[in-house]
Design an enzyme around this catalytic site. Sequence first.
Site, PDB file in Angstrom:
ATOM      1  N   CYS A 116      34.421  65.480  77.729  1.00  0.00           N
ATOM      2  CA  CYS A 116      34.679  66.867  77.317  1.00  0.00           C
ATOM      3  C   CYS A 116      34.294  67.900  78.373  1.00  0.00           C
ATOM      4  O   CYS A 116      34.769  69.035  78.342  1.00  0.00           O
ATOM      5  CB  CYS A 116      33.955  67.166  76.005  1.00  0.00           C
ATOM      6  SG  CYS A 116      34.442  66.076  74.649  1.00  0.00           S
ATOM      7  N   HIS A 253      33.847  74.847  75.159  1.00  0.00           N
ATOM      8  CA  HIS A 253      34.458  73.603  74.709  1.00  0.00           C
ATOM      9  C   HIS A 253      34.582  73.658  73.193  1.00  0.00           C
ATOM     10  O   HIS A 253      33.642  74.020  72.485  1.00  0.00           O
ATOM     11  CB  HIS A 253      33.601  72.414  75.131  1.00  0.00           C
ATOM     12  CG  HIS A 253      34.015  71.124  74.501  1.00  0.00           C
ATOM     13  ND1 HIS A 253      35.322  70.698  74.493  1.00  0.00           N
ATOM     14  CD2 HIS A 253      33.298  70.182  73.837  1.00  0.00           C
ATOM     15  CE1 HIS A 253      35.388  69.543  73.852  1.00  0.00           C
ATOM     16  NE2 HIS A 253      34.183  69.210  73.449  1.00  0.00           N
ATOM     17  N   ASN A 283      38.986  69.018  68.472  1.00  0.00           N
ATOM     18  CA  ASN A 283      38.376  68.738  69.769  1.00  0.00           C
ATOM     19  C   ASN A 283      39.372  67.960  70.623  1.00  0.00           C
ATOM     20  O   ASN A 283      39.644  66.793  70.353  1.00  0.00           O
ATOM     21  CB  ASN A 283      37.092  67.939  69.557  1.00  0.00           C
ATOM     22  CG  ASN A 283      36.355  67.626  70.851  1.00  0.00           C
ATOM     23  OD1 ASN A 283      36.872  67.832  71.938  1.00  0.00           O
ATOM     24  ND2 ASN A 283      35.151  67.101  70.734  1.00  0.00           N
TER      25      ASN A 283
END
EC number: 2.3.1.180
Length: 326
Positions: A116, A253, A283
């Site tokens: 990520c 993020h 996500n």
Amino acid sequence: MVPRSRMIGAGAYLPARVMTNDDLARQIETSDDWIRERTGIRQRHIAAEGETTADMAAAAARQALEQAGRKGEDVDLIIVATATPNHTFPATAVRVQAMLGATGPRAFAFDVHAVCSGFVYALAMADRFLVSGQARTALVIGAETFSRILNWEDRGTCVLFGDGAGAMLLEAGEGTGTPADRGVLTTHLHSDGRHHDLLYTDGGVSTTGTAGTVQMEGREVFRHAVVKLAEVAREALDSAGVAAGEVDWVVPHQANLRIIEGTTRKLGIPAERVVVTVDRHANTSAASIPLAFSEAVRDGRIQPGNLVLFEAMGGGFTWASALLRV
């Protein structure tokens, strides 16, 4: 004058298929209320059969090139941040390079794998290549097909992730060396492999010979994330010599709305200055920051001259931040 890497284009791509929380509730024991309360997510996009990470990366890159008025042959460097590449090798970036026609005599391409945090890692690398003069124009792409590495019977993980791609086109420029410069002002990268078992996949080429599926200790990841993200964000601000109040936009993020809110609250940055897409995208790992950034550029929220803060954390653990003036 001081060399700077300036953002000249942004692009995004989301697969056509949308999977809502209600869709998931028909497959596993969960509910829209349960998912929203814990994550803020209400839907995610899922790649079509045969649609690859490279396909999505190239689509986002084309949009960034179009916005900047550039063509593939103008690009020297392509970095694709991904944890879900097309193949074990070669790099997904070289496939994207061929798809864009970015095969000039100075051209080179490679992948970055920091889960990520990958987009910020890739941005930091591209910045170094541009500042050193080894490249003049760089495409930085985050692209993921996380739906391919999920256990769709594990409600603790499958509700969290989606697919997509985002891209940023950078060009070498100059500034005076102050925070007023346009371009990447500072980047900060960290990792700590002692936390491997809190967020990982249970497969790999040299272990099981399979891709594996995502495994996560959600509470532990949450606890570490809020602390590490706030710390690395402050590191960027302190390094550039700017206060949190001077930041126009935070593009975090997009893992979990509660993490985003907890981090920005620690920084003292109001919610109205935070770009949030996790509710619609879920996500998307390395794609989440460039997807959110591109959306905010295209809808007019992020304007030329704005100071923008990126922060991310992913498996490994890795965590990173970047500060740039658009």
